[in-house]
Motif scaffolding. Structure first.
Motif, PDB file in Angstrom:
ATOM      1  N   ARG A  56       0.832  -1.280  -0.050  1.00 12.91           N
ATOM      2  CA  ARG A  56       0.045   0.154  -0.037  1.00 12.91           C
ATOM      3  C   ARG A  56       0.918   1.314  -0.097  1.00 12.91           C
ATOM      4  O   ARG A  56       1.985   1.156   0.755  1.00 12.91           O
ATOM      5  CB  ARG A  56      -0.881   0.022   1.320  1.00 12.91           C
ATOM      6  N   TRP A  57       0.315   2.305  -1.061  1.00  9.74           N
ATOM      7  CA  TRP A  57       1.086   3.603  -0.395  1.00  9.74           C
ATOM      8  C   TRP A  57       0.659   4.349   0.554  1.00  9.74           C
ATOM      9  O   TRP A  57      -0.508   4.228   1.093  1.00  9.74           O
ATOM     10  CB  TRP A  57       0.455   4.371  -2.021  1.00  9.74           C
ATOM     11  N   TYR A  58       1.757   5.186   1.105  1.00 11.59           N
ATOM     12  CA  TYR A  58       1.572   5.952   2.424  1.00 11.59           C
ATOM     13  C   TYR A  58       2.216   7.289   2.152  1.00 11.59           C
ATOM     14  O   TYR A  58       3.485   7.313   1.549  1.00 11.59           O
ATOM     15  CB  TYR A  58       1.733   5.021   3.531  1.00 11.59           C
ATOM     16  N   TRP A  59       2.133   8.115   2.944  1.00 21.88           N
ATOM     17  CA  TRP A  59       2.599   9.431   3.250  1.00 21.88           C
ATOM     18  C   TRP A  59       3.642   9.223   4.369  1.00 21.88           C
ATOM     19  O   TRP A  59       3.425   8.575   5.427  1.00 21.88           O
ATOM     20  CB  TRP A  59       1.633  10.367   3.549  1.00 21.88           C
ATOM     21  N   ILE A  60       5.079   9.642   4.197  1.00 21.12           N
ATOM     22  CA  ILE A  60       5.977   9.551   5.190  1.00 21.12           C
ATOM     23  C   ILE A  60       5.511  10.384   6.464  1.00 21.12           C
ATOM     24  O   ILE A  60       6.089  10.254   7.597  1.00 21.12           O
ATOM     25  CB  ILE A  60       7.279   9.733   4.653  1.00 21.12           C
ATOM     26  N   SER A  61       4.628  11.411   6.192  1.00 16.28           N
ATOM     27  CA  SER A  61       4.216  12.128   7.183  1.00 16.28           C
ATOM     28  C   SER A  61       3.024  11.323   8.084  1.00 16.28           C
ATOM     29  O   SER A  61       2.610  12.187   9.246  1.00 16.28           O
ATOM     30  CB  SER A  61       3.381  13.541   6.726  1.00 16.28           C
ATOM     31  N   GLU A  62       2.693  10.433   7.730  1.00 15.17           N
ATOM     32  CA  GLU A  62       1.834   9.387   8.722  1.00 15.17           C
ATOM     33  C   GLU A  62       0.432   9.947   8.593  1.00 15.17           C
ATOM     34  O   GLU A  62      -0.558   9.710   9.056  1.00 15.17           O
ATOM     35  CB  GLU A  62       2.199   9.353   9.949  1.00 15.17           C
ATOM     36  N   GLU A  63       0.061  11.030   7.398  1.00 17.94           N
ATOM     37  CA  GLU A  63      -1.283  11.337   7.348  1.00 17.94           C
ATOM     38  C   GLU A  63      -1.923  10.171   6.344  1.00 17.94           C
ATOM     39  O   GLU A  63      -1.253   9.800   5.363  1.00 17.94           O
ATOM     40  CB  GLU A  63      -1.203  12.793   6.713  1.00 17.94           C
ATOM     41  N   PRO A  64      -3.159  10.121   6.588  1.00 17.42           N
ATOM     42  CA  PRO A  64      -4.040   9.013   5.796  1.00 17.42           C
ATOM     43  C   PRO A  64      -3.789   9.494   4.268  1.00 17.42           C
ATOM     44  O   PRO A  64      -4.029  10.671   3.979  1.00 17.42           O
ATOM     45  CB  PRO A  64      -5.228   9.164   6.339  1.00 17.42           C
ATOM     46  N   LEU A  65      -3.813   8.676   3.373  1.00 14.13           N
ATOM     47  CA  LEU A  65      -3.722   8.592   1.743  1.00 14.13           C
ATOM     48  C   LEU A  65      -5.336   8.599   1.544  1.00 14.13           C
ATOM     49  O   LEU A  65      -5.917   7.639   1.165  1.00 14.13           O
ATOM     50  CB  LEU A  65      -3.056   7.559   1.137  1.00 14.13           C
ATOM     51  N   VAL A  66      -6.037   9.873   1.405  1.00 18.72           N
ATOM     52  CA  VAL A  66      -7.539   9.897   1.151  1.00 18.72           C
ATOM     53  C   VAL A  66      -7.492  10.409  -0.209  1.00 18.72           C
ATOM     54  O   VAL A  66      -8.781  10.402  -0.660  1.00 18.72           O
ATOM     55  CB  VAL A  66      -8.061  10.819   2.030  1.00 18.72           C
ATOM     56  N   HIS A  67      -6.508  10.669  -1.010  1.00 15.63           N
ATOM     57  CA  HIS A  67      -6.582  11.323  -2.415  1.00 15.63           C
ATOM     58  C   HIS A  67      -5.412  10.967  -3.367  1.00 15.63           C
ATOM     59  O   HIS A  67      -4.408  10.788  -2.733  1.00 15.63           O
ATOM     60  CB  HIS A  67      -6.819  12.666  -2.485  1.00 15.63           C
ATOM     61  N   VAL A  68      -5.579  10.569  -4.496  1.00 20.05           N
ATOM     62  CA  VAL A  68      -4.475  10.082  -5.260  1.00 20.05           C
ATOM     63  C   VAL A  68      -4.628  11.035  -6.871  1.00 20.05           C
ATOM     64  O   VAL A  68      -5.823  11.532  -6.868  1.00 20.05           O
ATOM     65  CB  VAL A  68      -4.348   8.704  -5.485  1.00 20.05           C
ATOM     66  N   ASP A  69      -3.538  11.219  -7.472  1.00 22.66           N
ATOM     67  CA  ASP A  69      -3.769  12.003  -8.735  1.00 22.66           C
ATOM     68  C   ASP A  69      -2.571  11.216  -9.621  1.00 22.66           C
ATOM     69  O   ASP A  69      -1.786  12.000 -10.194  1.00 22.66           O
ATOM     70  CB  ASP A  69      -3.132  13.438  -8.369  1.00 22.66           C
ATOM     71  N   TRP A  70      -2.765   9.912  -9.874  1.00 23.93           N
ATOM     72  CA  TRP A  70      -1.938   9.061 -10.657  1.00 23.93           C
ATOM     73  C   TRP A  70      -1.894   9.659 -12.154  1.00 23.93           C
ATOM     74  O   TRP A  70      -2.916   9.794 -12.553  1.00 23.93           O
ATOM     75  CB  TRP A  70      -2.061   7.727 -10.468  1.00 23.93           C
ATOM     76  N   ALA A  71      -0.765   9.390 -12.933  1.00 27.21           N
ATOM     77  CA  ALA A  71      -0.804   9.678 -14.322  1.00 27.21           C
ATOM     78  C   ALA A  71      -1.555   8.369 -14.963  1.00 27.21           C
ATOM     79  O   ALA A  71      -1.096   7.461 -14.262  1.00 27.21           O
ATOM     80  CB  ALA A  71       0.788  10.004 -14.784  1.00 27.21           C
ATOM     81  N   PRO A  72      -1.707   8.561 -16.050  1.00 24.39           N
ATOM     82  CA  PRO A  72      -1.913   7.200 -16.785  1.00 24.39           C
ATOM     83  C   PRO A  72      -0.709   6.171 -16.709  1.00 24.39           C
ATOM     84  O   PRO A  72       0.392   6.756 -17.085  1.00 24.39           O
ATOM     85  CB  PRO A  72      -2.340   7.475 -18.247  1.00 24.39           C
ATOM     86  N   GLY A  73      -0.979   4.782 -16.530  1.00 26.41           N
ATOM     87  CA  GLY A  73       0.067   4.248 -16.594  1.00 26.41           C
ATOM     88  C   GLY A  73       0.684   3.865 -14.915  1.00 26.41           C
ATOM     89  O   GLY A  73       1.588   2.987 -14.743  1.00 26.41           O
TER      90      GLY A  73
END
Length: 533
Positions: free
Chosen positions: A470-487
């Protein structure tokens, strides 16, 4: 609000007019107040911007005052002994010093019966060495007719300049003295001298060898129904630069007079939609019972604190850019009011009733600069002052007391080295925890005008766990939004570290990369915000 007779008095003042600092000097002018024999109530009101702020209030006469520890957003009232109120004594040490070990804002309140005056103080480092004597307000049965002005009758006496020295020995020339001596005035640290202002002195330069506070005051100017009340305002230091003034009609309607210290009197109509003009210095707006400093456009702020007066009608006048007026907040809530456009400007204004609200209210803007004044009324007499300007950094998160820091480093580093380098700078590799912060940071980076930004790779604090995938922020804030590029983000065995990319012409997005590859780190430190009720 009823139509009023107003005077606009142009005074020359510095455009650098911050209202927070660590050192202040204050005095409380003599208040005859409706000929009332009761003791005056003189108060200091101090607002802390930061946690664990120690505030100490002292004087040089040996009277016991006090010190307090305040937290961010706290406002505390200090009662000042009545014996420290000025009298007609020429030279005195009746000066109150206010000092914080962190930045604070300071306002003063003088009250006796229905005679009320409030003022916002500038910190010692923003006081000037030169002031111009302002025009004398036209007040029927006080300064009008001019032939009736005499110091033998209190309500028909001259206006006064009150010269309050700071922390250094001072020699002040220009005004003479209440004893009519006319020579230089020598002041020791925290001494005060009072000077009668005759018409011949208007426009005179008052100059000191060190910084000092200048107040323009009348002990008991006629207000309503043949009663008189204290009237005063702090003056601003001399500066010949032209400023832009936008006057919302909420500050008072009716006939106005524009008086320049350099001479001349021009009658002008303040319409129901306000007025805009340019002048070499700020403007004092005179109404029944008050002298109100206007705020030049160059000194608008993003966050203001407003204090109310007990047992009086209180309100705030808020002026903000028309296209972003919906971004104004009152404490933690949107400001849901009706607005009025100011003629020939991109600003609108509104009145906000404060009578039934707590002692302190904070107004702040999410995206622009604005102006806020406090106004009050009791028994027909009005008072008010510019609200304390706590910040000039708009932010969608709140009232900023320490701005955010965002830095795109020049070095090309690995993801792990980027974290270390940002921390050495007392920052963190940025975590875009929500959509609003993400868009804010995207615009900030674009505003940096980085060369070949569409080809630049930028590290952020996003990582895929090698244990869970799973992806996570090193700030330990929850990952509630993503903005991935195609691929992206690809499979678990592909690059486990996240980058910001400006390559896509549709807009910025995220890509996954090998953590050992090199890119430019985006280091970030969140702003410190004033704590709101």
């Amino acid at each position: 609000m009823a139509l009023q007779l107003l005077l606009l008095l142009l005074l020359t003042v510095s455009s650098e007019c911050l209202t927070v600092g660590k050192k202040f000097v204050a005095v409380f002018p003599e208040n005859i107040a409706f000929y009332h024999p009761s003791l005056p109530q003189n108060l200091l009101r101090v607002t802390a911007l930061h946690d664990n702020t120690h505030v100490h209030v002292t004087n040089d006469l040996g009277l016991s005052l006090e010190g307090r520890d305040l937290q961010s957003g706290d406002s505390r009232t200090f009662k000042i002994d009545a014996s420290l109120e000025l009298s007609r004594t020429n030279l005195t040490h009746k000066v109150v010093s206010v000092q914080g070990d962190k930045p604070i804002a300071v306002e003063i309140l003088s009250q006796k019966n229905k005679s009320i005056q409030t003022a916002l103080l500038l910190p010692l480092e923003q006081l000037g060495k030169e002031y111009l004597v302002p025009p004398i307000p036209q007040i029927l049965r006080t300064t009008m007719p001019q032939s009736n002005v005499t110091n033998e009758v209190t309500e028909r006496s001259f206006f006064k300049l009150i010269l309050v020295n700071g922390d250094e020995d001072n020699s002040i020339t220009g005004p003479g003295g209440t004893d009519g001596g006319g020579g230089p005035i020598s002041l020791k640290p925290r001494q005060v001298e009072q000077v009668w202002v005759e018409h011949s002195m208007v426009g005179t330069l008052v100059s000191g060898t060190a910084r000092f506070l200048a107040l323009f005051a009348h002990t008991c100017a006629v207000v309503l129904d043949c009663t008189c009340a204290l009237l005063y305002t702090p003056l601003g230091p001399q500066n010949p630069n032209t400023s832009t003034f936008i006057v919302p009609s909420g500050l008072g309607q009716g006939h106005t007079f524009l008086l320049k210290a350099s001479g001349g009197l021009k009658e002008e109509k303040l319409s129901s939609s306000g007025v805009k003009f340019e002048a070499p210095g700020p403007v004092v707006l005179q109404g029944p019972g008050r002298l109100l400093n206007l705020i030049p456009e160059e000194e608008f702020g993003s966050c203001f604190a407003v204090h109310t007066v007990a047992d009086a009608d209180n309100w705030a006048v808020v002026m903000a850019p028309t296209d972003s007026k919906d971004h104004v907040r009152m404490n933690n809530d949107p400001l849901t009011v009706s607005w009025t456009q100011v003629t020939a400007t991109n600003y609108s204004w509104t009145n906000v009733p404060l009578t039934n609200r707590p002692n302190k209210t904070v107004f702040w803007h999410r995206s622009s600069l604005m102006a806020v004044w406090f106004l009050g009324q009791d028994a027909g007499a009005e008072f008010g002052n510019p609200a304390a300007r706590l910040s000039e950094t708009p932010d969608y998160r709140g009232c900023v007391v320490v701005p955010e820091t965002l830095e795109v480093l020049d070095e090309q580093l690995s993801w792990q080295k980027s974290i270390q380098t940002c921390r050495e700078k007392k920052m963190e590799l940025i975590s875009l925890k929500d959509l609003e912060l993400q868009d804010h940071v995207y615009h900030k980076i674009q505003d940096l005008s980085i060369r070949d930004l569409n080809q630049t790779k930028l590290w952020m604090g996003l990582r895929r766990s090698s244990y869970s995938g799973r992806w996570y922020w090193i700030s330990e804030e929850p990952l509630v939004h993503v903005d991935w590029a195609p691929g992206s983000p690809g499979s678990e065995d592909e690059g486990p570290c996240g980058q910001i990319s400006f390559k896509d012409p549709k807009g910025p997005n995220w890509t996954h990369q090998d953590c050992c590859s090199e890119a430019r780190p985006v280091c970030y430190r969140h702003p410190k915000l004033l704590k709101l009720d």
